[in-house]
Design an enzyme around this catalytic site. Structure first.
Site, PDB file in Angstrom:
ATOM      1  CG  ASP A   1      -8.623   3.417  -4.894  1.00  0.00           C
ATOM      2  OD1 ASP A   1      -9.847   3.231  -4.979  1.00  0.00           O
ATOM      3  OD2 ASP A   1      -7.822   3.007  -5.750  1.00  0.00           O
TER       4      ASP A   1
ATOM      5  CE1 TYR B   1      -6.978   2.570  -0.875  1.00  0.00           C
ATOM      6  CE2 TYR B   1      -4.623   2.882  -0.507  1.00  0.00           C
ATOM      7  CZ  TYR B   1      -5.669   2.149  -1.031  1.00  0.00           C
ATOM      8  OH  TYR B   1      -5.417   0.996  -1.701  1.00  0.00           O
TER       9      TYR B   1
ATOM     10  CD  GLU C   1      -2.871  -0.937  -0.204  1.00  0.00           C
ATOM     11  OE1 GLU C   1      -2.941   0.153  -0.779  1.00  0.00           O
ATOM     12  OE2 GLU C   1      -3.413  -1.957  -0.640  1.00  0.00           O
TER      13      GLU C   1
END
Length: 304
Positions: free
Chosen positions: A145, A127, A44
DNA sequence: AAATCGTGGCA
DNA sequence: TTGCCAAGATT
């Protein structure tokens, strides 16, 4: 109200996108069953503003070398910066290292499973916290996102693009779509992201391949062009950003410390180079002493 | 809260 | 060719 102006049924949208996922999704390594929260978290960080294709190889090397937070925390930041390679936005490497240290020191070396604790880590925003918990633990969170935002902007709002940053109304809209069951919510998060990445793309949406094309308000309206504020262009040539990138590339490839004059010579404008270097130092990407400039915490080039 | 922060590929 | 865009976070 005409059909085209009426929002599609939320349940139908979620159902169709979730059904579409298994047969269309990419086989990404961090999605393999059993992937831990740490490898997911690393992915991520790397995927923040960076395409999947460029993340694959660095991610593989990163998680092999540092399979858990404590391993990364035990190495100097300089190693993290070097291993980041040319992924871009190298501050992410510094923050990921700092997050690993925090996890090691304050969370027993285990990636937190609590949203707020995760959010408190360096480099982890709304996020990323939601994504880690949704993908690694199948928790129920709004994962918003750029892909999901675009899918919702088009299907529900009939707009070509979402606004610059998520609004309160947008979060509320996304929350309303979220299934109650955590596993199903996690499936929706992954599926809606994948739809935005593979079908409902920014530049050339493939509506004929879209599982919810007949529910899409944007399509029903005839794909109206973006009429909001102009999309911010990212200037590059001659910017401080380009300069920082040039200087950091020199430091990354250097064995130890680089004489300051030599480093600044890597950029035509000496004044701009000095300003950029100061920025790198402020961001923890470089350190300067009497001998020159180097990556931080590298343990090289020190005075005897 | 608007600006800043890398890099590379593609339409 | 070049502008646009990419699983955002931070100040």
């Amino acid at each position: 109200m005409p059909d085209a102006d009426r929002p599609p049924a939320a349940a139908e949208l979620v159902q169709r996108v979730c059904d579409w996922f298994p047969g269309a999704a990419r086989d990404l390594p961090w999605r393999r069953p059993g992937t831990g929260a740490w490898p997911v978290m690393v992915s991520e960080f790397m995927l923040q503003q960076t395409p999947v294709a460029r993340v694959l190889e660095p991610w593989r090397q990163w998680v092999e070398r540092w399979p858990e937070p404590s391993a990364l925390a035990a190495d100097p930041v300089s190693e993290a910066i070097r291993a980041w390679g040319r992924l871009g936005y190298p501050r992410r490497a510094v923050r990921l290292h700092a997050a690993a240290v925090a996890i090691t020191e304050h969370h027993g070396g285990v990636v937190p499973t609590d949203h707020d604790e995760l959010l408190a880590l360096p480099g982890v925003g709304g996020y990323t916290a939601a994504a880690v918990l949704s993908f690694a633990h199948r928790q129920r969170h709004v994962v918003l996102d750029t892909n999901v935002r675009r899918v919702l902007a088009r299907t529900l709002d009939g707009r070509a693009h979402p606004d610059r940053s998520p609004t309160v109304a947008e979060r509320r809209q996304a929350a309303a779509l979220l299934p109650d069951d955590p596993a199903r919510a996690a499936a929706w998060a992954a599926s809606s992201m994948e739809l935005g990445a593979l079908v409902c793309t920014a530049r050339s949406p493939a509506c004929p391949r879209c599982p919810v094309a007949d529910l899409c308000r944007w399509r029903a309206l005839g794909h109206p062009a973006w009429d909001g504020p102009p999309r911010r262009g990212q200037t590059w040539q001659g910017t401080d950003r380009q300069c920082r990138g040039r200087l950091l590339a020199v430091l990354r490839d250097a064995v130890g410390t680089v004489p300051s004059a030599e480093l600044l010579a890597a950029w035509p404008d000496r004044t701009q180079a000095s300003r950029a270097l100061a920025g790198l130092v402020a961001d923890g990407l470089a350190v300067e002493d009497d001998h020159g400039v180097g990556l931080p915490g590298g343990g090289t080039g020190e005075a005897p």
